[in-house]
Structure formats: C-alpha cells, structure tokens
Enzyme design. Structure first.
Site, PDB file in Angstrom:
ATOM      1  N   CYS A  91       4.271   2.223  -6.414  1.00 23.07           N
ATOM      2  CA  CYS A  91       4.505   0.779  -6.373  1.00 23.07           C
ATOM      3  C   CYS A  91       3.540   0.098  -5.419  1.00 23.07           C
ATOM      4  CB  CYS A  91       5.942   0.495  -5.940  1.00 23.07           C
ATOM      5  SG  CYS A  91       7.205   1.096  -7.091  1.00 23.07           S
ATOM      6  N   ASN A  92       3.310   0.709  -4.264  1.00 23.07           N
ATOM      7  CA  ASN A  92       2.389   0.116  -3.300  1.00 23.07           C
ATOM      8  C   ASN A  92       0.981   0.024  -3.865  1.00 23.07           C
ATOM      9  OD1 ASN A  92       4.276  -0.323  -1.224  1.00 23.07           O
ATOM     10  ND2 ASN A  92       4.164   1.815  -0.606  1.00 23.07           N
TER      11      ASN A  92
END
Length: 228
Positions: A91-92
């Site tokens: 996600c990052n």
C-alpha cells in the site's frame, strides 16, 4: 521502474526471506491461502464498476477534518484509492506512486484521495512516511468500503497469524471487526458516475497510475486541462 515491478521485486525478496525479512514458509503459505480463497469467492466481482454510481461519503482526514465526496468532486474528477493501512508495504508503494503522478492528475483537473480503515494517527503516519500531498481519509469499520463492495472479513486462521505477527489491526483501526478493504482504485466523475474501476483481491497487484489517464482525458472538460 513500474509500480508493479517494484511490488514484484519486494514480494520476491520478502518471500525469499532476504534481509531484513525473515518469514517462515508457513507464514507465506497462509497468506497465499487467504488470497486464493478471496479470489475464489468472487468478492471482487461484486464491487462497484465503471458506469455505477459512487456512494456519497463524509470521512475525517488525518487532522480530524470532515471531508465530503461532494467537496472533493467540486473542482473536477476524483481519483480514489482504497488501501489496507500504513502497516502494508504494498500500500505504501502504491501511495508513493500516486504522489509521483500527482502533477499529471492535476493537469487533467483531477484530485486524489486515499481511504483506509486506520485511525487518524496512523493516517498521519501514512502522510508523513510517504510524503503525500493528498488527503488520507479514515473509514471507520470500513463502512464506505462496504458501500463500494470492497469490505471483507479476514478468516480466523489469518486473524490468528496476524496476532502471532503482532499485526494489531484492532489497534491500527480502532475497530475489533478484523475487516479490510480489497485494494481498489476508482476515477469518479463530477456527476458521481465511476469512470474507471480496478479492484484486486490480491493485495500484491496494483494498477499503474498511468492506467487512469485515458479515462481522465476522455472525460476532462477542456477548460480543466492544464498543459505544461
């Protein structure tokens, strides 16, 4: 390097146990099992698609300010990313890729926002850690994710694994439901109609930021396009 190439490289190192990662094969097998079951459930097939009407919402940003979908759409189309949380490296990397493409989106009159179930403290960490210039919104209990058809409950064996790994989702989210959103990317027009949708129950697979540009160009009003 494309976003997916970066994700694939990270996944290969993580699953191979290359430093600084040291994950037993049994953990990888459990994660693969959960992903395969979610894919087989056809949960993604029930999520909202291009042509559907996007649900309206009001969520708090990382500073506790209420942000409505109407306000986000007031100046142009909205790119909306649903992600699992700051604890998820995939996600990052996606958030960083969206940040890198922000000027391209703005040039077409679009804004960006991301939604996760995490509390505002962890949303602030997402903003800070990934040097973001777009809002992170807290979707308590994954209610907006559910309205988009993205919410799913983790199976008991995956909850047990997360607990063993000290991945405290109830602490991250302020919610004991052990639910997450399937990662998803939407482009929503100012009339609320979804112009682009990509939902994947495999959290290691994410669309490229550039994949949304054709939809944005197709529907952008000429006066909203800012050429360099």
């Amino acid at each position: 390097m494309t976003l997916q190439a970066k994700l694939d490289a990270f996944k290969a190192d993580f699953e191979a146990g290359k430093p600084p990662y040291s994950v037993p094969p049994s953990v990888i097998e459990t994660m693969h099992r959960a992903t395969a079951e979610l894919i087989a459930s056809n949960a993604a097939g029930l999520a909202l698609k291009a042509g559907d009407k996007a649900p309206a919402f009001i969520l708090n940003d990382s500073d506790g300010r209420a942000i409505s979908s109407a306000s986000l759409l007031a100046s142009g189309p909205l790119i909306l990313s649903f992600y699992r949380g700051v604890w998820c490296p995939y996600c990052n990397m996606e958030l960083q890729a969206l940040q890198e493409s922000l000027s391209s989106f703005h040039a077409l009159g679009a804004s960006v926002a991301a939604i996760s179930p995490q509390n505002p403290v962890n949303s602030r960490k997402s903003v800070r850690q990934n040097a973001l210039d777009f809002p992170i919104l807290s979707d308590t209990h994954n209610e907006v994710a559910a309205a988009f058809g993205l919410r799913f409950a983790l199976p008991d064996y995956l909850v047990a694994l997360y607990e063993d790994l000290k991945n405290d989702l109830p602490g991250f989210n302020g919610d004991n439901s052990w639910t997450l959103p399937m990662p998803a990317r939407y482009v929503i027009g100012q009339d609320g109609i979804i112009l682009y949708a990509e939902v994947n129950p495999d959290y290691t697979r994410r669309p490229e930021p550039s994949d949304m540009l054709p939809a944005l160009r197709r529907f952008a009003a000429p006066e909203k396009i800012h050429l360099p």
